[in-house]
Motif scaffolding. Structure first.
Motif, short mmCIF file in Angstrom:
data_model
loop_
_atom_site.label_atom_id
_atom_site.label_comp_id
_atom_site.label_asym_id
_atom_site.label_seq_id
_atom_site.Cartn_x
_atom_site.Cartn_y
_atom_site.Cartn_z
N GLY A 80 -3.59 -40.65 -10.53
CA GLY A 80 -2.81 -41.88 -10.51
C GLY A 80 -1.53 -41.65 -9.73
N ARG A 81 -0.80 -42.71 -9.52
CA ARG A 81 0.38 -42.56 -8.67
C ARG A 81 1.49 -41.81 -9.39
N THR A 82 1.96 -42.38 -10.50
CA THR A 82 3.12 -41.78 -11.16
C THR A 82 2.76 -40.43 -11.78
N GLY A 83 1.58 -40.37 -12.43
CA GLY A 83 1.16 -39.11 -13.03
C GLY A 83 1.03 -38.02 -11.98
N GLY A 84 0.42 -38.37 -10.87
CA GLY A 84 0.25 -37.40 -9.79
C GLY A 84 1.58 -36.88 -9.27
N ILE A 85 2.53 -37.81 -9.12
CA ILE A 85 3.84 -37.41 -8.60
C ILE A 85 4.56 -36.52 -9.61
N ALA A 86 4.43 -36.85 -10.89
CA ALA A 86 5.07 -36.02 -11.92
C ALA A 86 4.50 -34.61 -11.87
N LEU A 87 3.18 -34.51 -11.73
CA LEU A 87 2.54 -33.20 -11.65
C LEU A 87 3.03 -32.44 -10.41
N PHE A 88 3.08 -33.15 -9.30
CA PHE A 88 3.51 -32.57 -8.04
C PHE A 88 4.94 -32.03 -8.15
N ALA A 89 5.82 -32.84 -8.74
CA ALA A 89 7.21 -32.44 -8.90
C ALA A 89 7.31 -31.20 -9.78
N ALA A 90 6.51 -31.16 -10.87
CA ALA A 90 6.54 -30.02 -11.78
C ALA A 90 6.09 -28.75 -11.06
N LEU A 91 5.04 -28.88 -10.24
CA LEU A 91 4.53 -27.70 -9.54
C LEU A 91 5.53 -27.20 -8.50
N ILE A 92 6.22 -28.13 -7.83
CA ILE A 92 7.23 -27.72 -6.86
C ILE A 92 8.34 -26.95 -7.55
N GLY A 93 8.77 -27.46 -8.72
CA GLY A 93 9.82 -26.77 -9.47
C GLY A 93 9.41 -25.36 -9.84
N ALA A 94 8.15 -25.19 -10.27
CA ALA A 94 7.67 -23.86 -10.65
C ALA A 94 7.53 -22.96 -9.43
N LYS A 95 7.06 -23.54 -8.33
CA LYS A 95 6.84 -22.75 -7.11
C LYS A 95 8.16 -22.19 -6.58
N LEU A 96 9.24 -22.96 -6.79
CA LEU A 96 10.56 -22.52 -6.31
C LEU A 96 10.92 -21.15 -6.86
N LEU A 97 10.52 -20.91 -8.13
CA LEU A 97 10.90 -19.66 -8.77
C LEU A 97 9.95 -18.54 -8.38
N GLU A 98 9.01 -18.86 -7.50
CA GLU A 98 8.08 -17.84 -7.08
C GLU A 98 8.27 -17.60 -5.58
#
Lengths: 647, 334
Positions: A80-98
């Protein structure tokens, strides 16, 4: 220096641009996720400042997993749109620390481009486009910085230089981008269906008419649709934009019966040819389309209902451009179905006794005279057109016509149709818009232009439009809403005074219209129209392939030529040119300077070979050395000597 | 310092080997050989998508899918903008190499097991700067910028495992500038040679000080007792002479120098390194001795089967001795 090491300034800029791209989503993401993102971003910044160690996998994995589970619980889906974006944002945040190496960061830069697209899912206005354009420039600058030796080395001057280059690269990309935009074959979406998100705001007309439903809209200056006419624009009092037809009345509310598109009454035009125009509807989340009264043809995108209403094949959930035509004079439904006529006479069992009684007395008159009688009653009663009518009780028609005497268009139309039915003339209420504001070569119709009028069926003439509001307040129709009411109650844009702010707003709307028509509204149909104008009817034809690939190839060749030409070796200075010319003259004597042989050595070799010209050669050598490495003067003299040497 | 691990052989490599050979032969025909300057002309610069460029393309396709699915005109516009930028970057990447001149430079000798370094000179006679040019023989990339009308010198490491001549393999020059979506590359076959000295023996026996020249005695050279002063560390100096106390205090490697007795003729003899049957081990010991004798400031001569270097001292003599040891038994490459 390790080329794979990350530059601090660049990591900070990456964090800034990712924040900038997530910012427009802030209102769509749950607060806990925003908090988590803030913590992750802050953590990364803290790691940069303290040069600390990255968190190990056994810390990072649970965090990532927790965020994903949280998103799933919140949205019940990861798509979905909002759910997908929320997931995307969460993954970007986690990726930053890697993100340790340049390769990790490169992935984040690419994800930055992807984040730009997610922003477009919700909004495609010019403002957002300009903002995202700046973001693309910054992301590209980062990309260039990562492929430049030494990165930014913490210097903003270097970063600005690279930003300028990113801008140049974007400019060089513009011609090919424009060609791809126009020619790249557009496919009708969607390719796949994702769970739809709720919460789209409905605006515009409702599918029922109750007191206040139109007067509430009079304060709304947002655009309902825009129209451009192919020929002359018709007079203001003919611009009735037909929308939902309200057939059923329960004593308080007029409701639309579901339009049935299996059969539709016949429409005959007058002597004039149909008027052609294009209408661009703003999304209103309703199935009906709006068309100038009376539609002369049915577009591909819709059907004609049994109530002479254009209905789309699906909800208008995105901006829709329609090519339509209309008869300004018409006869519609002369042979109207008996059942429909019967329904157009139905009244509630009771209520409004006075109006019923007065109308029933006119039943003996011919139908046209009954229409005139009601209109005369309205003017004779001194009814007033106002934005703020009082609230009427259960006998709303009686209270309005004989009591309060103040009403808005829904009161006039409702009372008129009620009395026509009571007098035995089939009648119904038509909702839509009336008029519009001219802006350059097109017309803006706003929500505030919403209007309701009546339609009566007369033997031999079919359905005819009657606007009781016009009978009472003709200036509402002829000059617009603001002239008919006290315009200080209206929003700024709807008032009559033609001040600077309003003109600026109109100029802006003109730009927005162009943007909507040519950029946002460039749909597969629009592409077909444009290509047809170029003489291309088939996307598989050789002509299309030739035009498409040929124009792009030409553009690329021009850019390539320009780029390679700029790289050419610089022209030698004047003295060197003269020396080269001298060398060419000596080549006639088989004297060619060897590689790494300087001018002095070469000249001495030449003098040994040509002893009779020793003085000349010496003079040229001295002149050349003086001009190139010495004072820099004596060019003219050197030229004479070199030219003289040839003879 | 570490020898490169041998390339892993997989079944795929076995299948591809003939293709690889054909490709190499084709390249060698296109690119001039030997110690000559080479200009990167159009037909010698290759360009293709890089690995991150592939990721970029996958991302563009995904974005295009989104644009179609949600009918987003601006997403189309962004995809086309990025694709056109990548297209334009092809020519930026290509011209970053085009017309560049490569010249072979010097080659530093080294000991076996160490890293030899080859100099490559880049000359840019164009009007624009060249960005981030990467050069490499094998794994490690050395990068450099070259300003317009300027030259840059790049030293490329190559690990040396065996003594003798180390011939530089194919040189690869590449650039990913500006976006990294495309990479342009070319090759040069300079065949530069670096001399690789034998690996000095670790912890060798003391120098064979024998005035009589019988090669049996191993006396401590008298000169070592006469401390003369300190000088900066040079490659090849014996670690035993490093002034470690000074190093700990001053952070600079200094070497203790001693007055040698020039009159004392020290012969480093192939036969003196007896007890070692292996020729390479003997060369290692002799190398260690040459370094020790040089560090001690002694005059020494080197006697190898078929080659004798008269006693002398100084760096030139040391280098001549090391070269003789490096090339012992190896025919001069022509």
């Amino acid at each position: 220096m390790n080329p794979d090491r990350l530059d601090r300034t660049q990591i900070l800029a990456l964090l800034a641009v990712l924040t900038g791209l997530l910012l427009p989503h802030a209102g769509r993401l749950p607060n806990w996720l925003l908090g988590a993102l803030a913590i992750l971003f802050g953590w990364r910044i803290w790691l940069i400042r303290t040069q600390g160690r990255m968190p190990p996998k056994w810390v990072l994995l649970p965090i990532t997993f927790g965020l994903i589970v949280g998103v799933f619980i919140e949205f019940r889906t990861l798509l979905g749109r909002t759910g997908g974006i929320a997931l995307f944002a969460a993954l970007i945040g986690a990726k930053l620390l890697e993100t340790r190496s340049r390769r990790d960061a490169l992935l984040l830069v690419y994800l930055g481009y992807f984040l730009v697209v997610t922003n477009l899912l919700f909004d495609q206005t010019m403002t957002l486009a300009a903002y995202l354009c700046a973001m693309v420039l910054i992301i590209t600058t980062l990309l260039i910085g990562w492929h430049t030796l030494g990165g930014w080395t913490g210097q903003w001057r270097v970063a600005f230089k690279q930003a300028r280059f990113a801008g140049v690269l974007m400019l060089q990309a513009l011609p090919v981008m424009a060609l791809l935009f126009v020619f790249f074959p557009r496919i009708e979406g969607p390719l796949w269906r994702l769970p739809q998100d709720r919460g789209s705001i409905r605006s515009g007309l409702a599918d029922s008419m109750s007191p206040g439903s139109f007067s509430n809209m009079s304060k709304d200056d947002s655009v309902a649709f825009r129209v451009s006419f192919e020929g002359e624009r018709p007079a203001q009092e003919l611009l009735y934009w037909r929308g939902p037809v309200f057939l059923d009345y329960d004593g308080r509310t007029w409701t639309q019966s579901p339009p049935n598109a299996t059969t539709s009454p016949r429409i005959e035009g007058g002597t004039q040819p149909p008027l052609r125009y294009a209408i661009t509807l703003e999304p209103h989340q309703r199935p009906w389309l709006l068309a100038l009264d009376m539609p002369a043809m049915v577009p591909d995108e819709g059907r004609m209902s049994d109530q002479l209403q254009l209905v789309g094949r699906r909800q208008v959930s995105k901006r829709l451009r329609l090519e339509l035509s209309a008869y300004l004079q018409y006869r519609a439904g002369v042979d109207e179905d008996e059942a429909m006529l019967a329904r157009a006479l139905v009244l509630p069992e009771e209520g409004n006794p006075r109006a019923r009684q007065q109308a029933a007395a006119w039943r003996t008159l011919p139908p046209q005279a009954r229409v005139d009688a009601v209109l005369q009653l309205f003017t004779g009663q001194g009814l007033q057109y106002t934005l703020a009518p009082p609230l009427y009780g259960s006998n709303a028609v009686d209270d309005f016509v004989y009591g309060g005497k103040q009403g808005f268009c829904e009161h006039f139309a409702g009372a008129f149709v009620f009395m026509m039915r009571a007098a035995g003339v089939p009648a119904r209420v038509v909702g839509g818009y009336q008029g519009g504001e001219e802006n350059g070569d097109y017309l803006i119709v706003r929500q505030a232009d919403a209007h309701a009028w009546a339609e009566v069926w007369l033997e031999g003439q079919g359905w005819q439009r009657v606007d009781p509001t016009f009978a009472v307040a003709p200036s509402r129709i002829e000059e617009g809403l603001a002239s008919a009411v006290n315009d200080s109650d209206l929003p700024y844009l709807l008032r009559l005074d033609n001040n600077l702010v309003k003109r600026a707003q109109l100029a802006l709307d003109s730009m927005v219209n162009g943007w909507n028509q040519w950029v946002i509204g460039y749909t597969p149909e629009r592409q077909r129209q444009v290509l047809k104008r170029l003489g291309i009817t088939d996307l598989l034809s050789g002509k299309f392939v030739a035009v498409f690939l040929g124009s792009i190839g030409l553009c690329i060749a021009l850019i390539a030529g320009w780029l390679l030409w700029r790289m050419r070796p610089p022209k030698p200075d004047a003295a060197r040119q003269l020396w080269d010319s001298f060398c060419r003259r000596l080549a006639a004597y088989d004297l060619v300077p060897a590689r790494a042989e300087g001018p002095r050595d070469f000249a001495h070799r030449a003098m040994a070979r040509l002893p009779h010209r020793k003085t000349e050669i010496q003079a040229i050598l001295d002149g050349y050395l003086a001009a190139r490495y010495g004072s820099g003067g004596g060019l003219e003299q050197l030229k004479q000597r070199v030219v003289g040497f040839g003879r | 310092m570490h020898p490169a691990p041998p390339p892993r052989r997989t079944w795929l490599a076995g299948l591809l080997a003939p293709l690889q050979q054909r490709w190499n032969r084709w390249l060698q025909r296109r690119h001039p050989h030997g110690i000559v300057a080479q200009r990167l002309t159009q037909n010698r610069v290759y360009i293709f998508l890089s690995r991150s460029g592939l990721v970029f393309c996958i991302m563009l396709v995904a974005m295009l899918g989104g644009a179609i699915n949600y009918d987003l005109a601006l997403a189309y516009l962004l995809v086309f903008l990025l694709a056109s930028m990548a297209l334009a970057s092809v020519f930026h990447t290509f011209r970053n190499l085009l017309g560049l001149s490569l010249m072979p430079g010097r080659a530093d000798p080294c000991f076996a097991g160490e890293v030899a370094r080859f100099e490559v000179i880049l000359e840019n006679d164009s009007r624009l700067p060249r960005h981030n040019l990467g050069l490499r023989f094998e794994g490690l990339v050395e990068a450099s910028d070259v300003a317009p009308g300027d030259t840059a010198r790049v030293w490329l490491p190559l690990s040396a495992s065996k003594r003798g001549w180390l011939v530089a393999p194919r040189l690869r020059i590449e650039t990913h500038w500006p976006l990294g979506v495309f990479q342009a590359w070319s090759y040069a076959f300079f065949s530069q040679r670096a001399l690789v000295y034998p690996k000095p023996e670790n912890d060798p026996p003391p120098l064979p000080m024998a005035a009589t020249g019988d090669g049996e005695g191993t006396l401590t050279p008298r000169g070592q007792d006469d401390f003369a002063g300190l000088r900066p560390f040079q490659r090849g100096d014996s670690p035993r002479h490093v002034a470690w106390k000074v190093a700990a205090r001053d952070d600079a490697l200094m070497v203790k120098e001693f007055h040698g007795q020039a009159a004392e003729a020290l012969w480093l003899d192939w036969d003196a390194a007896s007890g070692l049957i292996d020729a390479e081990a003997r060369l290692s010991r002799l190398t260690a001795w040459v370094l020790a004798a040089h560090a001690a400031g002694l005059a020494y001569g080197l006697r190898l089967p078929g080659e004798v270097l008269a006693a002398d001292q100084g760096e030139a003599h040391r280098d001549a001795c090391l070269a003789a040891l490096a090339l012992h038994g190896i025919r001069e490459a022509t």
